[in-house]
Write a protein that holds these residues in place. Structure first.
Motif, PDB file in Angstrom:
ATOM      1  N   GLY A   2       0.822  -1.216   0.000  1.00 34.17           N
ATOM      2  CA  GLY A   2       0.000   0.000   0.000  1.00 34.17           C
ATOM      3  C   GLY A   2       0.845   1.251   0.000  1.00 34.17           C
ATOM      4  O   GLY A   2       0.410   2.319   0.439  1.00 34.17           O
ATOM      5  N   CYS A   3       2.055   1.144  -0.519  1.00 29.69           N
ATOM      6  CA  CYS A   3       2.960   2.291  -0.611  1.00 29.69           C
ATOM      7  C   CYS A   3       2.330   3.404  -1.467  1.00 29.69           C
ATOM      8  O   CYS A   3       1.796   3.127  -2.549  1.00 29.69           O
ATOM      9  N   PRO A   4       2.368   4.668  -1.000  1.00 25.12           N
ATOM     10  CA  PRO A   4       1.786   5.757  -1.792  1.00 25.12           C
ATOM     11  C   PRO A   4       2.483   5.934  -3.137  1.00 25.12           C
ATOM     12  O   PRO A   4       1.884   6.480  -4.076  1.00 25.12           O
ATOM     13  N   LYS A  16      11.930   5.136  -6.122  1.00 23.99           N
ATOM     14  CA  LYS A  16      10.732   5.995  -6.021  1.00 23.99           C
ATOM     15  C   LYS A  16      10.374   6.325  -4.568  1.00 23.99           C
ATOM     16  O   LYS A  16       9.469   7.116  -4.310  1.00 23.99           O
ATOM     17  N   CYS A  17      11.057   5.703  -3.626  1.00 20.46           N
ATOM     18  CA  CYS A  17      10.714   5.892  -2.208  1.00 20.46           C
ATOM     19  C   CYS A  17      10.906   7.344  -1.772  1.00 20.46           C
ATOM     20  O   CYS A  17      11.948   7.945  -2.027  1.00 20.46           O
ATOM     21  N   ILE A  18       9.879   7.890  -1.103  1.00 21.66           N
ATOM     22  CA  ILE A  18       9.969   9.260  -0.584  1.00 21.66           C
ATOM     23  C   ILE A  18      10.155   9.261   0.941  1.00 21.66           C
ATOM     24  O   ILE A  18      10.024  10.282   1.601  1.00 21.66           O
ATOM     25  N   GLU A  19      10.430   8.060   1.488  1.00 20.11           N
ATOM     26  CA  GLU A  19      10.722   7.896   2.926  1.00 20.11           C
ATOM     27  C   GLU A  19       9.596   8.422   3.818  1.00 20.11           C
ATOM     28  O   GLU A  19       9.845   9.081   4.821  1.00 20.11           O
ATOM     29  N   CYS A  20       8.367   8.113   3.438  1.00 23.05           N
ATOM     30  CA  CYS A  20       7.242   8.557   4.276  1.00 23.05           C
ATOM     31  C   CYS A  20       7.151   7.753   5.564  1.00 23.05           C
ATOM     32  O   CYS A  20       6.515   8.183   6.531  1.00 23.05           O
ATOM     33  N   GLY A  21       7.763   6.563   5.583  1.00 21.42           N
ATOM     34  CA  GLY A  21       7.806   5.766   6.811  1.00 21.42           C
ATOM     35  C   GLY A  21       6.616   4.836   7.018  1.00 21.42           C
ATOM     36  O   GLY A  21       6.611   4.026   7.953  1.00 21.42           O
ATOM     37  N   GLN A  22       5.617   4.936   6.153  1.00 27.33           N
ATOM     38  CA  GLN A  22       4.394   4.137   6.330  1.00 27.33           C
ATOM     39  C   GLN A  22       4.687   2.637   6.375  1.00 27.33           C
ATOM     40  O   GLN A  22       4.151   1.912   7.207  1.00 27.33           O
ATOM     41  N   CYS A  23       5.540   2.168   5.471  1.00 28.04           N
ATOM     42  CA  CYS A  23       5.790   0.723   5.396  1.00 28.04           C
ATOM     43  C   CYS A  23       6.539   0.231   6.630  1.00 28.04           C
ATOM     44  O   CYS A  23       6.266  -0.859   7.141  1.00 28.04           O
ATOM     45  N   GLU A  24       7.486   1.026   7.126  1.00 28.14           N
ATOM     46  CA  GLU A  24       8.254   0.581   8.295  1.00 28.14           C
ATOM     47  C   GLU A  24       7.371   0.542   9.536  1.00 28.14           C
ATOM     48  O   GLU A  24       7.534  -0.317  10.406  1.00 28.14           O
TER      49      GLU A  24
HETATM   50  S1  SF4 Z   1       8.796   4.703   3.059  1.00 25.48           S
HETATM   51 FE1  SF4 Z   1       7.789   2.834   2.368  1.00 25.48          FE
HETATM   52  S2  SF4 Z   1       5.646   3.390   2.007  1.00 25.48           S
HETATM   53 FE2  SF4 Z   1       6.826   5.307   2.082  1.00 25.48          FE
HETATM   54  S3  SF4 Z   1       7.384   5.733  -0.053  1.00 25.48           S
HETATM   55 FE3  SF4 Z   1       9.067   4.553   0.816  1.00 25.48          FE
HETATM   56  S4  SF4 Z   1       8.595   2.436   0.320  1.00 25.48           S
HETATM   57 FE4  SF4 Z   1       6.708   3.591   0.040  1.00 25.48          FE
END
Ligand code: SF4
Ligand code: SF4
Length: 362
Positions: free
Chosen positions: A290-292, A333-341
């Motif tokens: 569910g990564c944005p 493409k990761c923007i490091e939003c942290g949601q997945c972690e």
């Molecule tokens: S931190 Fe995780 S959820 Fe957020 S953009 Fe990167 S891979 Fe996707």
């Protein structure tokens, strides 16, 4: 079959449990029923499902299977779960479950999937415990349990509140280190303990040579050995196996029937070897999905497993290219939003791994 106490409940449960999350043909009702009968005839008496396994179809298959077990007078205990936390939603949920399952009560009812301690506090504030206690007073459930993907320290903290009779969490020969602290509270309060995902979602059977160190008996396969590793833990009441076919049922029953006790020293040696080799493996549970940015995280983390297992980035990149057909650049493409972690059941450094993948593809 080996039977163990489920904590202080007075119930004696089979060391192997039937997990209803991996039926290969969940809509083939006769096959599902046959598998459950075969399991019960082999001595399995703990049957676990959930309202979102295959939608509601696992619970429906269980309903048919349990009816057949009753008809044949084969004993069983039933376990299922709910994500809901306020009373009216829990009532609606359990009404549907009792109907689908064709029963008038559930033996082990789980507050499902506590993802972090704030989430637990939120559910408590919504009244989940009071609602469960009322269900128990009314005889709709027998025991209040919890399932969680927290790390061991946090499960320990959760259980030390002493409000549960049992707990369910993932535990296996490769990820035990992140969870074993939970056994402190399990021992302290004499709780039932059910572990799931004992084969790492196929990781262990798919890498038999790498996991051969779990073997303790002559001529045993790696699946039997990985299950026996769990039987050797005195704190574990049930090791839950997600059965896909009847062969899987037979294999698990053979593992428990052929179990020869493993000494503490041998268990410690296996753990030492696993800790050195497999810290930080992704189990493929997909809770991070569910990564944005629509990054297919479970597939990328599965590929990263290859680096951990084989020690080189070439295996990782080959897995991405030939198994998943995903360009490594997806990781950038990761923007490091942290949601997945936040969601990761194994508390992995996903963003760090994505950076490594980008560099490796360089
Ligand atoms: S931190 Fe995780 S959820 Fe957020 S953009 Fe990167 S891979 Fe996707
Ligand atoms: S990265 Fe974490 S949440 Fe995602 S599949 Fe792997 S273990 Fe599960």
């Amino acid at each position: 079959m080996i039977y163990r106490n489920y904590g202080k409940t007075g119930k004696s449960v089979s060391a192997v449990g039937f997990g209803g999350m991996r039926f290969e043909s969940v809509d083939d009702r006769d096959t599902c029923v046959d598998m459950m009968v075969r399991a019960a005839e082999g001595g399995i008496n703990y049957f676990d499902t959930a309202p979102k396994y295959f939608g509601t179809r696992s619970e429906e298959a269980f309903g048919a299977g349990l009816a057949e077990l009753r008809r044949r007078q084969l004993p069983y205990y039933l376990s299922t779960k709910t994500f809901e936390s306020d009373e009216s939603a829990i009532r609606r949920e359990i009404d549907g479950q009792l109907t689908r399952l064709g029963v008038d009560h559930i033996d082990f009812y789980h507050i499902w999937c506590i993802t972090n301690l704030d989430n637990w506090r939120e559910r408590k504030a919504n009244g989940v415990l009071d609602a469960f206690r009322k269900l128990k007073d009314e005889g709709l459930i027998r025991h209040i349990c919890v399932s969680s993907h927290l790390i061991g320290d946090q499960i320990n903290e959760l259980l030390m509140e002493n409000v549960f009779e049992g707990v369910l969490f993932g535990y296996s020969a490769y990820n035990f280190a992140t969870r074993q602290k939970a056994f402190d509270a399990i021992r302290a309060h004499d709780l039932g303990c059910v572990v799931m995902n004992p084969l790492g979602g196929g990781l262990i059977p798919n890498n038999p040579d790498l996991f051969s160190f779990v073997k303790t008996q002559e001529n045993e396969g790696v699946v039997e050995a990985a299950l026996r590793f769990l039987f050797a833990h005195r704190e574990i009441s049930v090791s839950l196996v997600g059965f896909g076919t009847s062969d899987h049922v037979d294999q698990a029953i053979a593992a428990v029937d052929g179990y020869q006790p493993i000494s503490e020293a041998k268990l410690d040696a296996i753990k030492a070897r696993a800790s050195a080799s497999f810290d930080g493996i992704c189990t493929g549970c997909q809770y991070c999905d569910g990564c944005p940015e629509e990054i297919p995280i479970p597939k990328l983390m599965d590929a990263y497993n290859q680096k951990l297992l084989h020690g080189d980035y070439e295996s990782l990149l080959n897995r991405l290219k030939w198994h998943w057909n995903i360009p490594a650049e997806e990781a950038a493409k990761c923007i490091e939003c942290g949601q997945c972690e936040e969601a990761c059941t194994q508390h992995l450094d996903i963003t760090g791994r994505l950076k490594e993948i980008v560099q490796a593809a360089g």
